[in-house]
Write a protein that holds these residues in place. Structure first.
Motif, PDB file in Angstrom:
ATOM      1  N   PRO A 120       0.826  -1.200  -0.046  1.00 18.66           N
ATOM      2  CA  PRO A 120       0.017  -0.174  -0.023  1.00 18.66           C
ATOM      3  C   PRO A 120       0.792   1.266  -0.073  1.00 18.66           C
ATOM      4  O   PRO A 120       1.942   1.373   0.661  1.00 18.66           O
ATOM      5  CB  PRO A 120      -0.562  -0.086   1.458  1.00 18.66           C
ATOM      6  N   VAL A 121       0.296   2.516  -0.595  1.00 17.84           N
ATOM      7  CA  VAL A 121       0.995   3.633  -0.577  1.00 17.84           C
ATOM      8  C   VAL A 121       1.705   4.084   0.816  1.00 17.84           C
ATOM      9  O   VAL A 121       2.664   4.524   0.894  1.00 17.84           O
ATOM     10  CB  VAL A 121       0.373   4.826  -1.223  1.00 17.84           C
ATOM     11  N   TYR A 122       0.793   3.948   1.783  1.00 15.42           N
ATOM     12  CA  TYR A 122       1.114   4.206   3.175  1.00 15.42           C
ATOM     13  C   TYR A 122       2.543   3.751   3.601  1.00 15.42           C
ATOM     14  O   TYR A 122       3.364   4.051   4.355  1.00 15.42           O
ATOM     15  CB  TYR A 122       0.066   4.212   4.195  1.00 15.42           C
ATOM     16  N   GLU A 123       2.834   2.194   3.260  1.00 15.83           N
ATOM     17  CA  GLU A 123       4.070   1.643   3.486  1.00 15.83           C
ATOM     18  C   GLU A 123       5.264   2.349   2.883  1.00 15.83           C
ATOM     19  O   GLU A 123       6.258   2.488   3.403  1.00 15.83           O
ATOM     20  CB  GLU A 123       3.987   0.119   3.033  1.00 15.83           C
ATOM     21  N   LEU A 318      -7.085   8.764   2.658  1.00 18.85           N
ATOM     22  CA  LEU A 318      -7.128   7.741   3.492  1.00 18.85           C
ATOM     23  C   LEU A 318      -5.576   7.062   3.675  1.00 18.85           C
ATOM     24  O   LEU A 318      -4.939   6.864   4.707  1.00 18.85           O
ATOM     25  CB  LEU A 318      -7.852   6.592   3.384  1.00 18.85           C
ATOM     26  N   GLN A 319      -5.047   6.881   2.459  1.00 20.35           N
ATOM     27  CA  GLN A 319      -3.442   6.696   2.448  1.00 20.35           C
ATOM     28  C   GLN A 319      -2.537   7.500   3.335  1.00 20.35           C
ATOM     29  O   GLN A 319      -1.775   7.285   4.111  1.00 20.35           O
ATOM     30  CB  GLN A 319      -3.064   6.084   1.038  1.00 20.35           C
ATOM     31  N   LEU A 356     -16.090   2.361  -7.643  1.00 22.75           N
ATOM     32  CA  LEU A 356     -14.821   1.449  -7.256  1.00 22.75           C
ATOM     33  C   LEU A 356     -15.383   0.073  -7.231  1.00 22.75           C
ATOM     34  O   LEU A 356     -16.346  -0.172  -7.116  1.00 22.75           O
ATOM     35  CB  LEU A 356     -14.235   1.778  -5.923  1.00 22.75           C
ATOM     36  N   THR A 357     -14.540  -1.012  -7.324  1.00 26.59           N
ATOM     37  CA  THR A 357     -14.891  -2.269  -7.420  1.00 26.59           C
ATOM     38  C   THR A 357     -15.160  -2.752  -5.598  1.00 26.59           C
ATOM     39  O   THR A 357     -15.767  -3.608  -5.205  1.00 26.59           O
ATOM     40  CB  THR A 357     -13.873  -3.295  -7.720  1.00 26.59           C
ATOM     41  N   GLU A 358     -14.489  -1.799  -4.992  1.00 28.18           N
ATOM     42  CA  GLU A 358     -14.528  -2.072  -3.444  1.00 28.18           C
ATOM     43  C   GLU A 358     -15.320  -1.008  -2.622  1.00 28.18           C
ATOM     44  O   GLU A 358     -15.604   0.218  -3.583  1.00 28.18           O
ATOM     45  CB  GLU A 358     -13.083  -1.925  -2.729  1.00 28.18           C
ATOM     46  N   THR A 359     -15.742  -1.079  -1.732  1.00 30.24           N
ATOM     47  CA  THR A 359     -16.394  -0.235  -0.854  1.00 30.24           C
ATOM     48  C   THR A 359     -15.798   0.258   0.581  1.00 30.24           C
ATOM     49  O   THR A 359     -15.105  -0.421   0.922  1.00 30.24           O
ATOM     50  CB  THR A 359     -18.035  -0.851  -0.361  1.00 30.24           C
ATOM     51  N   PHE A 360     -15.827   1.451   0.789  1.00 26.62           N
ATOM     52  CA  PHE A 360     -15.147   1.826   1.958  1.00 26.62           C
ATOM     53  C   PHE A 360     -15.969   1.350   3.388  1.00 26.62           C
ATOM     54  O   PHE A 360     -17.133   1.493   3.356  1.00 26.62           O
ATOM     55  CB  PHE A 360     -15.167   3.443   1.987  1.00 26.62           C
ATOM     56  N   ASN A 361     -15.382   0.856   4.302  1.00 24.52           N
ATOM     57  CA  ASN A 361     -15.845   0.284   5.278  1.00 24.52           C
ATOM     58  C   ASN A 361     -15.817   1.391   6.642  1.00 24.52           C
ATOM     59  O   ASN A 361     -14.788   1.870   6.955  1.00 24.52           O
ATOM     60  CB  ASN A 361     -15.194  -0.827   6.080  1.00 24.52           C
ATOM     61  N   VAL A 362     -16.851   1.767   7.123  1.00 27.20           N
ATOM     62  CA  VAL A 362     -17.134   2.586   8.066  1.00 27.20           C
ATOM     63  C   VAL A 362     -17.771   2.041   9.457  1.00 27.20           C
ATOM     64  O   VAL A 362     -19.167   1.439   9.236  1.00 27.20           O
ATOM     65  CB  VAL A 362     -17.973   3.991   7.787  1.00 27.20           C
ATOM     66  N   ILE A 369      -8.675   2.079   6.467  1.00 25.42           N
ATOM     67  CA  ILE A 369      -7.617   2.323   5.413  1.00 25.42           C
ATOM     68  C   ILE A 369      -7.545   1.151   4.356  1.00 25.42           C
ATOM     69  O   ILE A 369      -6.933   0.062   4.929  1.00 25.42           O
ATOM     70  CB  ILE A 369      -6.442   2.907   5.955  1.00 25.42           C
ATOM     71  N   PRO A 370      -7.739   1.276   3.290  1.00 27.29           N
ATOM     72  CA  PRO A 370      -7.396   0.205   2.180  1.00 27.29           C
ATOM     73  C   PRO A 370      -6.090  -0.220   2.252  1.00 27.29           C
ATOM     74  O   PRO A 370      -4.891   0.392   2.358  1.00 27.29           O
ATOM     75  CB  PRO A 370      -7.714   0.557   0.949  1.00 27.29           C
ATOM     76  N   ASP A 371      -5.734  -1.543   2.375  1.00 28.46           N
ATOM     77  CA  ASP A 371      -4.306  -2.063   2.722  1.00 28.46           C
ATOM     78  C   ASP A 371      -3.774  -3.070   1.625  1.00 28.46           C
ATOM     79  O   ASP A 371      -2.930  -3.524   1.457  1.00 28.46           O
ATOM     80  CB  ASP A 371      -4.305  -3.165   4.040  1.00 28.46           C
ATOM     81  N   GLY A 372      -4.432  -2.879   0.276  1.00 27.55           N
ATOM     82  CA  GLY A 372      -4.100  -3.466  -0.854  1.00 27.55           C
ATOM     83  C   GLY A 372      -2.901  -2.726  -1.360  1.00 27.55           C
ATOM     84  O   GLY A 372      -2.622  -1.640  -1.163  1.00 27.55           O
ATOM     85  N   PRO A 373      -2.265  -3.128  -2.578  1.00 33.90           N
ATOM     86  CA  PRO A 373      -1.196  -2.449  -3.469  1.00 33.90           C
ATOM     87  C   PRO A 373      -1.739  -1.084  -3.830  1.00 33.90           C
ATOM     88  O   PRO A 373      -2.988  -0.859  -4.141  1.00 33.90           O
ATOM     89  CB  PRO A 373      -0.997  -3.505  -4.485  1.00 33.90           C
ATOM     90  N   GLY A 374      -0.834  -0.232  -3.755  1.00 30.83           N
ATOM     91  CA  GLY A 374      -1.053   1.112  -4.234  1.00 30.83           C
ATOM     92  C   GLY A 374      -2.319   1.854  -3.252  1.00 30.83           C
ATOM     93  O   GLY A 374      -2.210   1.890  -2.176  1.00 30.83           O
ATOM     94  N   LEU A 375      -3.151   2.433  -4.054  1.00 33.19           N
ATOM     95  CA  LEU A 375      -4.048   2.936  -3.386  1.00 33.19           C
ATOM     96  C   LEU A 375      -5.181   2.154  -2.565  1.00 33.19           C
ATOM     97  O   LEU A 375      -6.101   2.415  -1.756  1.00 33.19           O
ATOM     98  CB  LEU A 375      -5.025   3.800  -4.157  1.00 33.19           C
ATOM     99  N   GLY A 376      -5.054   0.800  -3.168  1.00 37.74           N
ATOM    100  CA  GLY A 376      -5.866  -0.315  -2.550  1.00 37.74           C
ATOM    101  C   GLY A 376      -7.193  -0.455  -3.043  1.00 37.74           C
ATOM    102  O   GLY A 376      -7.895  -1.022  -2.493  1.00 37.74           O
ATOM    103  N   VAL A 377      -7.494   0.271  -4.096  1.00 35.59           N
ATOM    104  CA  VAL A 377      -8.862   0.112  -4.607  1.00 35.59           C
ATOM    105  C   VAL A 377      -8.520   0.173  -6.136  1.00 35.59           C
ATOM    106  O   VAL A 377      -7.580   0.462  -6.791  1.00 35.59           O
ATOM    107  CB  VAL A 377      -9.740   1.616  -4.212  1.00 35.59           C
ATOM    108  N   GLU A 378      -9.679  -0.294  -6.898  1.00 34.69           N
ATOM    109  CA  GLU A 378      -9.432  -0.436  -8.401  1.00 34.69           C
ATOM    110  C   GLU A 378     -11.172   0.068  -8.882  1.00 34.69           C
ATOM    111  O   GLU A 378     -12.107   0.012  -8.435  1.00 34.69           O
ATOM    112  CB  GLU A 378      -9.478  -1.794  -8.846  1.00 34.69           C
TER     113      GLU A 378
END
Length: 391
Positions: A120-123, A318-319, A356-362, A369-378
């Motif tokens: 993820p970008v944050y790393e 978020l990142q 996005l193919t993902e949804t943000f979890n509240v 915070i998405p933890d996938g590669p890059g921004l964590g979303v597609e």
């Protein structure tokens, strides 16, 4: 790895009878300018810019000015490319459109880097201080057929504010500045009554006031236990910000209309703000946002980023929030006093909720915070094509 192509996508969604107003203008549609960078290895990165005004000038700037500088370059040379873009446009693009264009490209480059390194970008930016961040609902704009008939809409306003709390948010930012001050005071009091005294309440004027009017309503905001007063005066009024900060017993926040560390330096060295609000898609992307954060830390000023736009903009913010150090450090951080919050615009926005193919979890007021590669979303390309007005 080389940059093969850069494409912009201008998206628009008409709102019809769901249009709303801030103090400055109507919002008859949701719009976004997305940037896609393709590499010769097949890795693609997404960014977003052009979030405030029309996206067309930013798209033109990317296509005609920045794209020719970047084709064939290594996308992992992010800092080198940032400096090349900035110095290349310094004579004519140090603010607004030029920096917005750079911001979208920079976000996309970091997305590519994350996908390349499978992180993820944050790393890549140094690690995460947190994996979730307190979200605040942004709402209570001016709505309905007659936005100036505030008395008619008071009950709807209270219901709207209460709805955000029922949805789990513990912090709320509301809009002021379109009506007379005494009418705004009535709106604010009604919202505070509806949500109770334990909810973190913030107020955003979108620079609607001169100094003496901002001071007048600011005194009332103190009584309403408001946490911060955002953009009380126009961005150019450096002295006004400094004096309000010295006068009022609440935090003064601003910065969404500023660009690069050089612009923020003026706000910081003149002791204008308690909270600065860089927008990742406007202030210079991740690369410059981290520099702005470092500059703010030297002045002991808190960073709470501004966020507006599609799901790409929210993912980027978020990142960034993951990487902001507590200010100051405590054994257990406590938002909003010393850790960032994330702005979660609650107006109708298919470009965030469906793109996005993902949804943000509240959950319990916190956004994961998405933890996938890059921004964590597609991107869902079928939704993008549905709302596409220009490539």
């Amino acid at each position: 790895m080389k940059i093969k192509n850069i494409t912009t996508f201008l998206l628009k969604v008409p709102l019809g009878d769901q249009r709303f107003y801030s103090s400055q203008c109507a919002f008859p549609e949701r719009n976004s300018l997305l940037v896609r960078i393709e590499t010769d290895t097949g890795i693609c990165g997404w960014g977003e810019s052009g979030q405030y005004g029309p996206g067309e000038p930013v798209a033109t700037f990317i296509e005609t000015v920045l794209k020719p500088r970047l084709i064939g370059k290594n996308p992992l040379d992010i800092n080198v490319l940032w400096e090349d873009m900035f110095t290349g446009i310094r004579d004519f693009g140090r603010k607004t459109t030029g920096i917005e264009a750079m911001s979208g490209i920079d976000i996309a480059l970091w997305d590519i880097a994350g996908k390349f390194y499978d992180k993820p970008v944050y790393e890549l930016l140094g690690g995460a201080f947190r994996k979730k961040v307190l979200g605040y609902a942004t709402g209570c704009y001016y709505r309905g057929e007659d936005v100036l008939d505030y008395k008619k809409s008071l009950q709807n306003l209270k219901d709207e504010a209460s709805g955000y709390i029922d949805a789990g948010f513990t912090a709320l930012k509301i809009k002021v500045g379109l009506l007379h001050v005494k009418e705004e005071m009535e709106r604010i009091a009604a919202i505070r009554e509806a949500v109770g005294n334990d909810i973190i309440l913030m107020v955003d004027a979108n620079h609607a006031y001169n100094f003496h009017t901002a001071k007048r309503i600011g005194k009332f905001l103190e009584e309403m236990n408001v946490h911060f007063f955002e953009e009380p005066v126009v961005p150019e009024n450096i002295h006004g910000y400094k004096t309000l900060r010295e006068t009022l017993n609440l935090a003064i926040a601003a910065g969404e209309n500023e660009f690069t560390r050089f612009g923020y330096l003026e706000l910081l060295k003149n002791e204008c703000l308690d909270i600065i609000q860089p927008n990742i898609g406007c202030a210079g992307g991740f690369t410059e946002a981290k520099r702005i954060e470092a500059l703010a830390s030297a002045y002991h000023v808190q960073v709470i980023p501004h966020c507006w736009g599609s799901g790409i903009a929210l993912a980027a913010a978020l990142q960034y929030c993951a990487t902001i150090a507590p200010s100051p450090h405590t054994a257990f951080e406590c938002a909003p006093e010393n850790s960032p919050m994330i702005e979660y615009d609650k107006n109708v926005n298919p470009l965030r909720d469906s793109l996005l193919t993902e949804t943000f979890n509240v959950n319990d007021g916190f956004v994961q915070i998405p933890d996938g590669p890059g921004l964590g979303v597609e991107i869902n390309m079928s939704v993008l094509k549905k709302h596409l007005t220009k490539t």
